[in-house]
Scaffold this motif. Structure first.
Motif, PDB file in Angstrom:
ATOM      1  N   THR B  36       0.839  -1.202   0.000  1.00 31.07           N
ATOM      2  CA  THR B  36       0.000   0.000   0.000  1.00 31.07           C
ATOM      3  C   THR B  36       0.871   1.248   0.000  1.00 31.07           C
ATOM      4  O   THR B  36       0.538   2.256  -0.616  1.00 31.07           O
ATOM      5  CB  THR B  36      -0.897   0.023   1.253  1.00 31.07           C
ATOM      6  OG1 THR B  36      -1.516  -1.240   1.392  1.00 31.07           O
ATOM      7  CG2 THR B  36      -1.947   1.084   1.150  1.00 31.07           C
ATOM      8  N   TYR B  40       3.472   5.338  -2.943  1.00 25.89           N
ATOM      9  CA  TYR B  40       3.907   6.619  -2.377  1.00 25.89           C
ATOM     10  C   TYR B  40       5.422   6.658  -2.269  1.00 25.89           C
ATOM     11  O   TYR B  40       6.058   7.643  -2.638  1.00 25.89           O
ATOM     12  CB  TYR B  40       3.263   6.827  -1.002  1.00 25.89           C
ATOM     13  CG  TYR B  40       1.761   6.776  -1.039  1.00 25.89           C
ATOM     14  CD1 TYR B  40       1.054   7.726  -1.765  1.00 25.89           C
ATOM     15  CD2 TYR B  40       1.055   5.784  -0.389  1.00 25.89           C
ATOM     16  CE1 TYR B  40      -0.324   7.679  -1.826  1.00 25.89           C
ATOM     17  CE2 TYR B  40      -0.326   5.731  -0.441  1.00 25.89           C
ATOM     18  CZ  TYR B  40      -1.016   6.685  -1.168  1.00 25.89           C
ATOM     19  OH  TYR B  40      -2.370   6.633  -1.235  1.00 25.89           O
ATOM     20  N   SER B  86       1.612  -0.483   6.563  1.00 26.02           N
ATOM     21  CA  SER B  86       0.282   0.108   6.560  1.00 26.02           C
ATOM     22  C   SER B  86      -0.387  -0.131   7.914  1.00 26.02           C
ATOM     23  O   SER B  86      -1.587  -0.080   8.033  1.00 26.02           O
ATOM     24  CB  SER B  86      -0.560  -0.466   5.421  1.00 26.02           C
ATOM     25  OG  SER B  86      -0.569  -1.871   5.493  1.00 26.02           O
ATOM     26  N   TYR B 112      -2.635   9.435   5.915  1.00 21.84           N
ATOM     27  CA  TYR B 112      -3.696   8.444   6.091  1.00 21.84           C
ATOM     28  C   TYR B 112      -4.168   7.930   4.738  1.00 21.84           C
ATOM     29  O   TYR B 112      -4.100   8.632   3.728  1.00 21.84           O
ATOM     30  CB  TYR B 112      -4.877   9.051   6.850  1.00 21.84           C
ATOM     31  CG  TYR B 112      -4.532   9.379   8.273  1.00 21.84           C
ATOM     32  CD1 TYR B 112      -4.800   8.486   9.290  1.00 21.84           C
ATOM     33  CD2 TYR B 112      -3.899  10.575   8.581  1.00 21.84           C
ATOM     34  CE1 TYR B 112      -4.465   8.781  10.594  1.00 21.84           C
ATOM     35  CE2 TYR B 112      -3.547  10.876   9.885  1.00 21.84           C
ATOM     36  CZ  TYR B 112      -3.839   9.974  10.890  1.00 21.84           C
ATOM     37  OH  TYR B 112      -3.494  10.252  12.169  1.00 21.84           O
ATOM     38  N   ASP B 113      -4.657   6.693   4.760  1.00 22.68           N
ATOM     39  CA  ASP B 113      -5.124   6.070   3.536  1.00 22.68           C
ATOM     40  C   ASP B 113      -6.530   5.550   3.789  1.00 22.68           C
ATOM     41  O   ASP B 113      -6.784   4.936   4.830  1.00 22.68           O
ATOM     42  CB  ASP B 113      -4.175   4.921   3.188  1.00 22.68           C
ATOM     43  CG  ASP B 113      -4.610   4.181   1.948  1.00 22.68           C
ATOM     44  OD1 ASP B 113      -4.938   4.861   0.958  1.00 22.68           O
ATOM     45  OD2 ASP B 113      -4.617   2.940   1.961  1.00 22.68           O
ATOM     46  N   THR B 178      -3.776  -4.010   5.655  1.00 22.42           N
ATOM     47  CA  THR B 178      -5.154  -3.558   5.450  1.00 22.42           C
ATOM     48  C   THR B 178      -6.151  -4.468   6.178  1.00 22.42           C
ATOM     49  O   THR B 178      -7.197  -4.011   6.630  1.00 22.42           O
ATOM     50  CB  THR B 178      -5.477  -3.573   3.945  1.00 22.42           C
ATOM     51  OG1 THR B 178      -4.375  -3.004   3.249  1.00 22.42           O
ATOM     52  CG2 THR B 178      -6.715  -2.780   3.638  1.00 22.42           C
ATOM     53  N   GLY B 248      -7.642   0.140  -1.611  1.00 27.78           N
ATOM     54  CA  GLY B 248      -7.146   1.411  -1.100  1.00 27.78           C
ATOM     55  C   GLY B 248      -7.769   2.522  -1.929  1.00 27.78           C
ATOM     56  O   GLY B 248      -8.091   2.330  -3.098  1.00 27.78           O
ATOM     57  N   SER B 250      -6.474   5.166  -3.272  1.00 30.05           N
ATOM     58  CA  SER B 250      -5.717   5.578  -4.455  1.00 30.05           C
ATOM     59  C   SER B 250      -5.891   4.578  -5.589  1.00 30.05           C
ATOM     60  O   SER B 250      -5.944   4.958  -6.752  1.00 30.05           O
ATOM     61  CB  SER B 250      -4.245   5.757  -4.115  1.00 30.05           C
ATOM     62  OG  SER B 250      -3.695   4.545  -3.685  1.00 30.05           O
ATOM     63  N   THR B 271     -10.437  12.060  -0.301  1.00 26.52           N
ATOM     64  CA  THR B 271      -9.387  12.555   0.592  1.00 26.52           C
ATOM     65  C   THR B 271      -9.975  13.546   1.596  1.00 26.52           C
ATOM     66  O   THR B 271      -9.543  13.601   2.747  1.00 26.52           O
ATOM     67  CB  THR B 271      -8.259  13.229  -0.205  1.00 26.52           C
ATOM     68  OG1 THR B 271      -8.831  14.082  -1.176  1.00 26.52           O
ATOM     69  CG2 THR B 271      -7.375  12.213  -0.870  1.00 26.52           C
ATOM     70  N   SER B 282     -10.340   4.341   7.736  1.00 19.51           N
ATOM     71  CA  SER B 282      -9.045   4.792   7.231  1.00 19.51           C
ATOM     72  C   SER B 282      -7.989   4.365   8.240  1.00 19.51           C
ATOM     73  O   SER B 282      -8.291   3.981   9.357  1.00 19.51           O
ATOM     74  CB  SER B 282      -9.025   6.301   7.058  1.00 19.51           C
ATOM     75  OG  SER B 282      -9.035   6.929   8.318  1.00 19.51           O
ATOM     76  N   LEU B 285      -0.516   5.462   7.592  1.00 17.28           N
ATOM     77  CA  LEU B 285       0.580   4.741   6.934  1.00 17.28           C
ATOM     78  C   LEU B 285       1.884   5.186   7.579  1.00 17.28           C
ATOM     79  O   LEU B 285       2.052   6.347   7.923  1.00 17.28           O
ATOM     80  CB  LEU B 285       0.612   5.056   5.432  1.00 17.28           C
ATOM     81  CG  LEU B 285      -0.638   4.683   4.648  1.00 17.28           C
ATOM     82  CD1 LEU B 285      -0.460   5.048   3.184  1.00 17.28           C
ATOM     83  CD2 LEU B 285      -0.952   3.199   4.780  1.00 17.28           C
ATOM     84  N   LEU B 324      -3.146   9.974  -1.110  1.00 20.83           N
ATOM     85  CA  LEU B 324      -2.825   9.959   0.312  1.00 20.83           C
ATOM     86  C   LEU B 324      -3.552  11.114   0.994  1.00 20.83           C
ATOM     87  O   LEU B 324      -3.656  12.198   0.433  1.00 20.83           O
ATOM     88  CB  LEU B 324      -1.313  10.128   0.509  1.00 20.83           C
ATOM     89  CG  LEU B 324      -0.804  10.048   1.947  1.00 20.83           C
ATOM     90  CD1 LEU B 324      -0.784   8.602   2.411  1.00 20.83           C
ATOM     91  CD2 LEU B 324       0.579  10.643   2.076  1.00 20.83           C
TER      92      LEU B 324
END
Lengths: 452, 346
Positions: B36, B40, B86, B112-113, B178, B248, B250, B271, B282, B285, B324
């Motif tokens: 995850t 990024y 994560s 945060y995701d 997750t 996720g 994203s 977001t 949520s 990360l 993100l």
């Protein structure tokens, strides 16, 4: 047939008055069986052919688009106040301006481009930059750092369009599919249509895909397979240099010199079994021995090559022994008969004659190693790794790198659908390599192989 | 034969370079862990390579647990410098680290995701609550004080407002960070919401056992663990349009052309709704830095600071653009990274 059955059969045939030109029931049955068998064979071939066509079609239809890429012609004003405040063109100071400092310039260039072409849009200047790749700022910065004299001028750049724009021109992205996509809007597409008419937006052959490095998840349009290709090349060098001499030496000893006893029998059985061991086993062995015990660097093509050498050795030993066996004993006997030593007979006569077979086996072994992914998973060659060209030969073996199949696997995992297209494109490149190697093997065999 | 001699000498050179490498030292940062966090981390690594004179860091995936396990293997150049996760590091992992000499760990929260529930774009639209998920996926439900095997086969049976569609869920496997968030924020929350947890405790279970029972998913094929990446979940949904997958945020935002997202407790994930706390599912990360490697591996300190810089991890940075949710307390994180504040000191 014996005479007895002949004489017994003939009167019978005369009695029924049958001619041998006329097929009887049993012959017909056998002929029908043969026809059916041939039909099965043709059907089997047809199914195989269909699979091949489906595979090729899937690969080509999904992957060929990776070989074109959309570029935007952009005149960027390299404003002195933003890039070099003191105006003394000191490279160290210019380097302090990060890629983020270039974004306002790109924004301005886009606004000017839209104005110059006489287009109207309701999009904010910041939203316009969604049409371009994040790679644009880095490209422009690199050019400026290489040539600080450009500062103060308006310079024409060819920058990558974003993956969504590229997907639109390739038919992957439509206005409907953008409805809930925050990365691009339908208005952008109207602009792109207009800019394509004027020639500012153009789709061209994508050399960067073949020569380039991997890119991060946010820039699929920039990703290329070139660095991973070098990684594969260095791995194959290691495999060739190690497995050929070791494999040939082992086979010559086993075939020509070794006594036939329990021990050599055991070794032979083991070699045959090793050839069938799943490659992931060699990967875990490589992790334990080369990285954790010998402390070789992680993700290095050297380690990948060593692991693949282990995997390829049995294949090479088996094919080399077959090639040595194919040399008739009379050659050895003749050499020994005119006074050659055992070693002379092997080195001067048997080995040169077996060479085409050995090389063919080696090339096929290498081709197998080239397409191998599983062991590379365990030694850290899958991920965002193939980002830098190696600095010279030593770095090529030791600096972290990926390999072609590992890169394809990595792309197939990523979120942006544009990476999926790259994965198929990578498969095409890999298949071209495998095809070339197999052709080379066939040519070598045709050209040099001798029959007795 | 000259050929044999040549290959032998090349092999010798190879062996020599290998020896030299072990002595020469590593000049690039090595990162591994959560898939995850990987996108990024790769975005930051790319920008880092472009803007600094250090080589681009190497980012491998493999899952939070695998990354932290490698992180805790010890100190030295052949171990990784940063583990992405994560989820927060566990007590047991800190102990494993300490046993191998990794005593000083810097914890960095990057943002945060959101975890979203998405289904095929052409299928029905869903509006879930955690209670719906608990009742759909729990292995056993309490009925009149007794635990019975989950009888629900259709979403309409769970909640009359949901479409009458067979229950089929693709949830992250246990090796994913997750999964933990899914269990805690969806299954456990739903279990408490429906009163099932209270019912279990009234029936004589202690609290831990009741929690265990809450997050125990059914094994009759209705709930499918996905151990691969989100691309596998997407492929499963494409093959089976009745399925609902856990993604996720994203990933969903990159695939809005084939997926539609479900609301959770009436809130659509974005977001903004995640940053405001309205969307309930949520998780933070993290990445973890081995302090002993700071100053030894060139570029490690700079990479860590660059990762949490405003222009990268801030609300207008590229990470935010990718999905993100920026951390409101980013300034404190930046300070902790700059000072090298380890976990014990916090």
């Amino acid at each position: 047939m014996t005479d007895i059955t002949d004489s017994a059969a003939q009167p019978e045939r005369r009695e029924t008055g049958r001619s041998i030109l006329e097929a009887d029931a049993r012959t017909k049955k056998r002929n029908r069986a043969e026809t059916r068998f041939k039909a099965y064979g043709i059907a089997a071939l047809g199914v195989g052919g269909l699979f091949l066509i489906a595979l090729l079609w899937a690969i080509l239809s999904n992957g060929l688009t990776a070989f074109t890429q959309t570029y935007v012609q952009l005149d960027v004003p390299l404003i002195e106040e933003k890039l070099d405040k003191d105006g003394d063109r000191d490279p160290a100071k210019i380097a302090k301006v990060s890629t983020f400092g270039y974004n306002p310039l790109i924004e301005q260039a886009l606004v000017e481009l839209v104005e110059r072409e006489g287009l109207e849009t309701e999009l904010e200047p910041k939203a316009l930059t969604k049409m371009l790749s994040g790679a644009a700022a880095a490209d422009i910065r690199d050019r400026v750092l290489a040539n600080p004299e450009l500062i103060g001028q308006t310079v024409s750049f060819e920058v990558l369009a974003s993956s969504r724009v590229d997907g639109y021109l390739k038919g992957r992205v439509s206005r409907e599919s953008l409805a809930r996509d925050k990365n691009l809007d339908a208005e952008h597409l109207d602009l792109i249509d207009a800019l394509q008419q004027t020639g500012a937006v153009e789709k061209r052959f994508n050399w960067a895909f073949i020569t380039g490095a991997d890119a991060s998840d946010s820039r699929p349009e920039q990703a290329g397979i070139g660095v991973a290709m070098l990684g594969s090349l260095f791995m194959m060098l290691v495999v060739l240099v190690l497995s050929l001499p070791i494999g040939v030496a082992a086979s010559i000893y086993l075939e020509e010199f070794a006594p036939q006893n329990r021990l050599t029998d055991l070794i032979e059985v083991n070699i045959s079994n090793l050839a069938a061991v799943p490659s992931i086993v060699f990967g875990i062995l490589g992790l334990a021995v080369f990285i954790q015990f010998m402390h070789l660097p992680q993700s290095a093509p050297l380690v990948g090559g060593l692991v693949l050498t282990l995997m390829t050795l049995p294949t090479i030993i088996i094919s080399t022994r077959a090639a040595l066996k194919a040399v008739p004993p009379s050659i050895r006997d003749a050499a020994l008969g005119v006074g050659a030593s055992k070693m002379q007979s092997v080195m001067h006569h048997v080995l040169p004659l077996a060479m085409p077979g050995i090389l063919t086996g080696t090339i096929l072994g290498l081709a197998q190693a080239l397409g191998e992914t599983a062991p590379l998973l365990l030694i850290g060659m899958v991920g965002y790794i193939a980002t830098n060209y190696p600095d010279g030969v030593a770095e090529g073996f030791l600096a972290p790198n990926s390999a072609m199949p590992a890169q394809i696997y990595e792309w197939a995992k990523r979120a942006d659908p544009a990476f999926y297209e790259r994965a198929w494109g990578g498969i095409i490149v890999l298949l071209v390599f495998l095809l070339a190697m197999n052709l080379l093997a066939i040519l070598l065999r045709r050209r040099f192989e001798r029959r007795w | 034969m000259s050929f044999v001699k040549m290959t032998a000498s090349t092999a010798a050179i190879l062996a020599a370079t290998a020896g030299a490498a072990a002595a020469q030292g590593r000049d690039n940062v090595q990162v591994a862990g959560s898939s995850t966090v990987l996108p990024y981390a790769s975005i930051v690594a790319e920008a880092f390579g472009e803007n600094f004179d250090f080589p681009t860091p190497v980012v491998e995936s493999g899952g939070s647990s695998a990354g932290l396990a490698r992180f805790c293997e010890g100190v030295g150049e052949n171990t990784i410098d940063i583990a992405n996760a994560s989820r927060a590091i566990r007590e047991g992992e800190i102990e494993a680290c300490a046993a191998n000499g990794v005593n000083e760990i810097i914890e960095v929260r990057i943002g945060y995701d959101g975890i979203v529930f998405a289904s095929d774009i052409d299928g029905e639209t869903f509006a879930f609550t955690p209670a719906d998920w608990y009742q759909a996926l729990a292995a056993e439900l309490p009925v009149d004080g007794e635990m019975v095997a989950n009888p629900n086969t259709s979403w309409a049976e769970v909640n009359a407002d949901l479409p009458d569609q067979e229950i089929l869920a693709f949830i992250p496997g246990t090796k994913h960070g997750t999964r933990e968030v899914f269990e805690e924020k969806v299954l456990l929350a739903g279990c408490e919401e429906t009163g099932a947890m209270q019912a279990m405790m009234d029936a004589g279970m202690d609290e831990d056992a009741a929690e265990e029972a809450c997050i125990d998913t059914r094994t009759d094929g209705v709930s499918v663990d996905i151990d691969g990446d989100y691309t596998e979940t997407l492929a499963r949904i494409e093959a089976n349009p009745n399925g609902i997958g856990v993604f996720g945020l994203s990933f969903y935002e990159n695939n809005t052309d084939s997926l539609q997202v479900a609301t959770m407790s009436g809130v659509e994930p974005s977001t903004e709704t995640i940053a405001s706390g309205d969307y309930p599912v949520s998780r933070p990360l993290y990445f973890y830095i081995k302090k002993a490697h700071l100053g030894v591996i060139p570029g490690l300190q700079e990479f860590a600071e660059f990762f949490v810089a405003d222009e990268i991890a801030g609300p207008d940075g590229p990470l935010s653009a990718y999905g993100l949710v920026a951390d409101p307390e980013l300034a404190a994180t930046q300070e902790a990274v700059a000072n090298g504040t380890t976990m014990d000191a916090m």
